[in-house]
Design an enzyme around this catalytic site. Structure first.
Site, PDB file in Angstrom:
ATOM      1  N   GLY A  48       0.845  -1.206   0.000  1.00  0.00           N
ATOM      2  CA  GLY A  48       0.000   0.000   0.000  1.00  0.00           C
ATOM      3  C   GLY A  48       0.873   1.246   0.000  1.00  0.00           C
TER       4      GLY A  48
ATOM      5  N   GLY B  35       0.036   4.422  -0.195  1.00  0.00           N
ATOM      6  CA  GLY B  35      -0.884   5.555  -0.101  1.00  0.00           C
ATOM      7  C   GLY B  35      -0.375   6.657   0.800  1.00  0.00           C
TER       8      GLY B  35
ATOM      9  N   PHE C  46      -0.500   7.249  13.632  1.00  0.00           N
ATOM     10  CA  PHE C  46      -1.133   8.417  14.261  1.00  0.00           C
ATOM     11  C   PHE C  46      -0.759   9.681  13.498  1.00  0.00           C
ATOM     12  CE2 PHE C  46      -0.978   5.465  17.926  1.00  0.00           C
ATOM     13  CZ  PHE C  46      -2.325   5.487  18.265  1.00  0.00           C
ATOM     14  N   LEU C  47      -0.444   9.511  12.223  1.00  0.00           N
ATOM     15  CA  LEU C  47      -0.001  10.710  11.499  1.00  0.00           C
ATOM     16  C   LEU C  47      -1.200  11.449  10.928  1.00  0.00           C
ATOM     17  CD1 LEU C  47       0.031   9.979   8.144  1.00  0.00           C
ATOM     18  CD2 LEU C  47       1.868   8.537   8.989  1.00  0.00           C
TER      19      LEU C  47
ATOM     20  N   PHE D 273     -11.961  10.513  20.175  1.00  0.00           N
ATOM     21  CA  PHE D 273     -11.856  11.638  21.125  1.00  0.00           C
ATOM     22  C   PHE D 273     -11.550  12.944  20.396  1.00  0.00           C
ATOM     23  CE2 PHE D 273     -11.524  10.437  25.778  1.00  0.00           C
ATOM     24  CZ  PHE D 273     -12.250   9.269  25.628  1.00  0.00           C
TER      25      PHE D 273
ATOM     26  N   CYS E  53     -10.257   9.056   8.125  1.00  0.00           N
ATOM     27  CA  CYS E  53     -10.281   8.273   9.369  1.00  0.00           C
ATOM     28  C   CYS E  53     -11.451   8.533  10.318  1.00  0.00           C
ATOM     29  CB  CYS E  53      -8.988   8.509  10.132  1.00  0.00           C
ATOM     30  SG  CYS E  53      -7.646   7.521   9.489  1.00  0.00           S
TER      31      CYS E  53
HETATM   32  C1  UDX Z   1      -4.554   4.613   5.341  1.00  0.00           C
HETATM   33  C2  UDX Z   1      -4.899   3.453   6.198  1.00  0.00           C
HETATM   34  O1  UDX Z   1      -4.229   2.345   5.749  1.00  0.00           O
HETATM   35  C3  UDX Z   1      -6.362   3.318   6.289  1.00  0.00           C
HETATM   36  O2  UDX Z   1      -6.726   2.267   7.073  1.00  0.00           O
HETATM   37  C4  UDX Z   1      -6.825   4.569   6.916  1.00  0.00           C
HETATM   38  O3  UDX Z   1      -8.120   4.534   7.261  1.00  0.00           O
HETATM   39  C5  UDX Z   1      -6.573   5.687   5.985  1.00  0.00           C
HETATM   40  O4  UDX Z   1      -5.217   5.758   5.822  1.00  0.00           O
HETATM   41  P1  UDX Z   1      -4.176   5.431   3.030  1.00  0.00           P
HETATM   42  O5  UDX Z   1      -2.722   5.195   2.946  1.00  0.00           O
HETATM   43  O6  UDX Z   1      -4.634   6.810   3.343  1.00  0.00           O
HETATM   44  O7  UDX Z   1      -4.792   4.436   4.062  1.00  0.00           O
HETATM   45  O8  UDX Z   1      -4.979   4.863   1.819  1.00  0.00           O
HETATM   46  P2  UDX Z   1      -4.703   5.049   0.302  1.00  0.00           P
HETATM   47  O9  UDX Z   1      -4.022   6.348   0.056  1.00  0.00           O
HETATM   48  O10 UDX Z   1      -5.982   4.721  -0.364  1.00  0.00           O
HETATM   49  O11 UDX Z   1      -3.616   3.910  -0.019  1.00  0.00           O
HETATM   50  C6  UDX Z   1      -3.843   2.556   0.005  1.00  0.00           C
HETATM   51  C7  UDX Z   1      -3.063   1.911  -1.147  1.00  0.00           C
HETATM   52  O12 UDX Z   1      -3.146   0.500  -1.056  1.00  0.00           O
HETATM   53  C8  UDX Z   1      -3.577   2.277  -2.540  1.00  0.00           C
HETATM   54  O13 UDX Z   1      -2.546   2.901  -3.276  1.00  0.00           O
HETATM   55  C9  UDX Z   1      -3.986   0.939  -3.146  1.00  0.00           C
HETATM   56  O14 UDX Z   1      -3.728   0.841  -4.541  1.00  0.00           O
HETATM   57  C10 UDX Z   1      -3.134  -0.033  -2.361  1.00  0.00           C
HETATM   58  N1  UDX Z   1      -3.646  -1.409  -2.370  1.00  0.00           N
HETATM   59  C11 UDX Z   1      -4.925  -1.669  -2.030  1.00  0.00           C
HETATM   60  C12 UDX Z   1      -2.780  -2.451  -2.714  1.00  0.00           C
HETATM   61  O15 UDX Z   1      -1.623  -2.232  -3.056  1.00  0.00           O
HETATM   62  N2  UDX Z   1      -3.253  -3.736  -2.680  1.00  0.00           N
HETATM   63  C13 UDX Z   1      -4.535  -4.027  -2.365  1.00  0.00           C
HETATM   64  O16 UDX Z   1      -4.922  -5.194  -2.364  1.00  0.00           O
HETATM   65  C14 UDX Z   1      -5.400  -2.950  -2.031  1.00  0.00           C
HETATM   66  C1  UDX Z   2      -6.410  12.153  11.871  1.00  0.00           C
HETATM   67  C2  UDX Z   2      -5.679  12.049  13.221  1.00  0.00           C
HETATM   68  O1  UDX Z   2      -5.357  13.356  13.697  1.00  0.00           O
HETATM   69  C3  UDX Z   2      -4.438  11.206  13.087  1.00  0.00           C
HETATM   70  O2  UDX Z   2      -3.809  11.022  14.356  1.00  0.00           O
HETATM   71  C4  UDX Z   2      -4.845   9.857  12.518  1.00  0.00           C
HETATM   72  O3  UDX Z   2      -3.773   8.992  12.436  1.00  0.00           O
HETATM   73  C5  UDX Z   2      -5.517  10.022  11.181  1.00  0.00           C
HETATM   74  O4  UDX Z   2      -6.668  10.849  11.357  1.00  0.00           O
HETATM   75  P1  UDX Z   2      -6.172  13.613   9.695  1.00  0.00           P
HETATM   76  O5  UDX Z   2      -7.511  13.092   9.361  1.00  0.00           O
HETATM   77  O6  UDX Z   2      -5.097  13.542   8.681  1.00  0.00           O
HETATM   78  O7  UDX Z   2      -5.592  12.878  10.990  1.00  0.00           O
HETATM   79  O8  UDX Z   2      -6.296  15.156  10.103  1.00  0.00           O
HETATM   80  P2  UDX Z   2      -6.699  15.974  11.406  1.00  0.00           P
HETATM   81  O9  UDX Z   2      -5.721  17.060  11.563  1.00  0.00           O
HETATM   82  O10 UDX Z   2      -6.941  15.123  12.562  1.00  0.00           O
HETATM   83  O11 UDX Z   2      -8.060  16.676  10.948  1.00  0.00           O
HETATM   84  C6  UDX Z   2      -9.237  15.934  10.707  1.00  0.00           C
HETATM   85  C7  UDX Z   2     -10.375  16.868  10.393  1.00  0.00           C
HETATM   86  O12 UDX Z   2     -10.759  17.625  11.522  1.00  0.00           O
HETATM   87  C8  UDX Z   2     -10.083  17.906   9.303  1.00  0.00           C
HETATM   88  O13 UDX Z   2     -11.188  18.008   8.446  1.00  0.00           O
HETATM   89  C9  UDX Z   2      -9.853  19.181  10.067  1.00  0.00           C
HETATM   90  O14 UDX Z   2     -10.131  20.338   9.321  1.00  0.00           O
HETATM   91  C10 UDX Z   2     -10.828  19.007  11.206  1.00  0.00           C
HETATM   92  N1  UDX Z   2     -10.459  19.802  12.394  1.00  0.00           N
HETATM   93  C11 UDX Z   2      -9.314  19.547  13.064  1.00  0.00           C
HETATM   94  C12 UDX Z   2     -11.330  20.788  12.853  1.00  0.00           C
HETATM   95  O15 UDX Z   2     -12.390  21.034  12.255  1.00  0.00           O
HETATM   96  N2  UDX Z   2     -10.980  21.495  13.975  1.00  0.00           N
HETATM   97  C13 UDX Z   2      -9.843  21.268  14.667  1.00  0.00           C
HETATM   98  O16 UDX Z   2      -9.606  21.950  15.683  1.00  0.00           O
HETATM   99  C14 UDX Z   2      -8.965  20.256  14.192  1.00  0.00           C
END
Ligand code: UDX
Ligand code: UDX
Length: 464
Positions: free
Chosen positions: A9, A11, A169-170, A229, A279
């Site tokens: 993956g 991604g 947790f990124l 949370f 997420c």
């Molecule tokens: C991540 C986490 O893994 C997911 O659980 C979380 O909820 C969101 O963040 P992310 O890296 O953001 O996922 O997803 P994405 O950018 O869609 O990348 C996943 C990659 O896996 C894709 O590029 C897809 O082509 C690849 N993939 C999927 C494989 O290589 N093999 C598969 O069988 C399915």
């Molecule tokens: C989140 C978690 O923070 C990260 O730890 C986990 O691993 C993946 O999911 P992400 O979704 O990339 O990360 O972004 P985040 O900064 O958490 O923001 C999520 C959403 O909340 C965004 O739409 C952002 O605009 C919104 N947000 C965030 C608010 O509306 N108000 C805030 O104070 C903070």
């Protein structure tokens, strides 16, 4: 000792995570494999601006480590065969059909990944679940890998596996910083050797005190709960933004005052158009689903409310816009500023902009959409539903910020991009049609400047 790492993956999570591991562990060979050829091609592009993921700081790391000890490939089989530690980082979206549709994660890619590992791996392999998964998925992976598996490459000896949970947790936009200096690293499992092996990798750059080890289930659940949370704080502050608008209190002052209490803390108290991203919604839906599954209906209802408030905030914004613009936006032009789910990312998954733009189009408005990082083709995908493309004459992509305001009746700010903070409102006011409005769902624009230019302004959490 592990020398070869593979990540399935490439991604938003797999790519940056492996880049940072490769950077800090030059003695390890790190291969990221993906079935998506286009994505791998983009990761290997010599022009680093074409990387499939935009993250501040990522380009520099890729420049240093790509083709040194970090490789991107579509050869999943070879990647798995070579590895003694494999990260599963495939996507786990919400199920669209069948039992649990709309609530629980679709694990088909995790399952197929586990099956590929079972088939292609050699000797002993540590399998690390990195994707966010509903609690007890490690059990599914374990069950798939269980049983006697003959290693055809090693004279028929038995293959063995250890499954670990190591949630990410990124946050997008700060992924590199979060990976380089995490608050904690969580490793769940029941095989001490495997746990120590993964601790060994992270301890190359992270203080051991920050590495927390637990059992598998606690680790999986902690990830869901951390996100739940965070999302709950956003829904809480968003309810208060409505109360501020009704009563004349100022949301930013309230957030500041509340957040200065160390027990509460200042983070995640910005009101806005609701949380997006891949997420939060998925994780809370999973939490609701498992709570119902275990008969904990009050728990499920409590967390469901966090999701409901998020949707409510978006629909109340649409109603407010329509009402303010003399109860009709039909044939009016609205400039949309920002389409990604938050600033510093090109990701639009679950972006509040998608729902809000669709609703405005439904109400008959014409949209001009600007985002510094999201491509036109992505917006086109997001605004089409049920495989029907929203006719393009209903919206237009704008690649110049100031041009976006031309002849617009209103400007709607949906993402908190830095460049929106210092706009020249005098210039903009000459471009817009009168009477003109600004709707600022992120309280990012300078309210006084907008007012001085003769444009009406509404900001989230500020009463009139
Ligand atoms: C991540 C986490 O893994 C997911 O659980 C979380 O909820 C969101 O963040 P992310 O890296 O953001 O996922 O997803 P994405 O950018 O869609 O990348 C996943 C990659 O896996 C894709 O590029 C897809 O082509 C690849 N993939 C999927 C494989 O290589 N093999 C598969 O069988 C399915
Ligand atoms: C989140 C978690 O923070 C990260 O730890 C986990 O691993 C993946 O999911 P992400 O979704 O990339 O990360 O972004 P985040 O900064 O958490 O923001 C999520 C959403 O909340 C965004 O739409 C952002 O605009 C919104 N947000 C965030 C608010 O509306 N108000 C805030 O104070 C903070």
């Amino acid at each position: 000792m592990t020398n070869n790492i593979c990540c399935v993956g490439a991604g938003y999570v797999g790519g940056p995570t492996m880049a940072v591991i490769a950077d800090f562990c030059p003695d390890k060979l790190v291969t990221v494999v993906d079935i998506n050829e286009e994505r791998i091609k983009a990761w290997n592009d010599s022009d680093l601006r074409n990387l499939p993921v935009f993250e501040p700081g990522l380009e520099d790391i890729i420049r240093r480590v790509r083709n040194r000890n970090l490789f991107f490939s579509v050869d999943v089989k070879k990647g798995i065969e070579q590895a003694d530690i494999i990260f599963i980082s495939v996507n786990t979206p919400i199920k669209e059909k069948g039992i649990g549709a709309g609530q629980t994660s679709d694990l088909r890619w995790v399952e197929s990944c586990a099956r590929q590992i079972k088939t292609y791996s050699k000797g002993h392999t540590i399998v690390v679940e990195k994707s966010t998964l509903p609690v007890k998925t490690a059990q599914t992976i374990k069950s798939i890998l269980d049983g006697v598996v003959k290693d055809i490459n090693n004279f028929g000896s038995k293959k063995t596996f250890s499954v670990l949970s190591n949630p990410e947790f990124l946050a997008e936009g700060t992924a590199i910083k979060d990976l380089e200096c995490p608050d904690r690293v969580l490793i769940g499992g029941d095989d001490n050797d495997a746990i120590n092996c993964l601790v060994g990798i992270y301890s190359k750059w992270i203080n051991k005190e920050k590495v927390l080890t637990t059992d598998l289930w606690s680790s999986e659940l902690s990830k869901l709960i951390s996100n739940a949370f965070l999302a709950q704080r956003i829904s809480s502050i968003n309810t208060i933004s409505a109360l501020c608008e009704a009563t004349g209190a100022k949301i930013k002052d309230v957030s500041l005052a509340v957040g200065m209490d160390r027990r509460i803390g200042k983070y995640f108290l910005n009101s806005g158009p609701g949380f997006g991203g891949s997420c939060f919604k998925k994780d809370i839906s999973n939490l609701v689903y498992i709570s119902n599954h275990y008969g904990l209906f009050e728990v499920a209802e409590y967390w469901q409310k966090v999701l409901d408030i998020n949707s409510w905030q978006q629909s109340r914004f649409v109603e407010l816009i329509v009402k303010t613009m003399f109860s009709t936006i039909s044939s009016k032009t609205i400039a949309i500023l920002g389409f990604s789910f938050k600033a510093n990312t090109n990701d639009t998954r679950e972006s509040p902009a998608i729902y809000i733009c669709k609703k405005l189009i439904e109400e008959g408005a014409f949209l001009k959409i600007y985002d510094p990082k999201v491509k036109c083709s992505q917006i086109k995908k997001d605004l089409s539903s049920d495989n029907k493309t929203v006719e393009e004459e209903k919206w237009l992509y704008s690649d110049s910020i100031y041009e976006t305001f031309n002849n617009a009746d209103a400007a709607l700010f949906l993402t908190e991009w830095d460049e929106f903070e210092s706009l020249n409102w005098e210039e903009i006011s000459k471009k817009m049609r009168r009477p003109s409005w600004v709707f600022d769902t992120r309280s990012i624009v300078n309210m006084e400047d907008v007012k001085k230019s003769g444009i009406n302004i509404w900001q989230v959490g500020y009463g009139n």
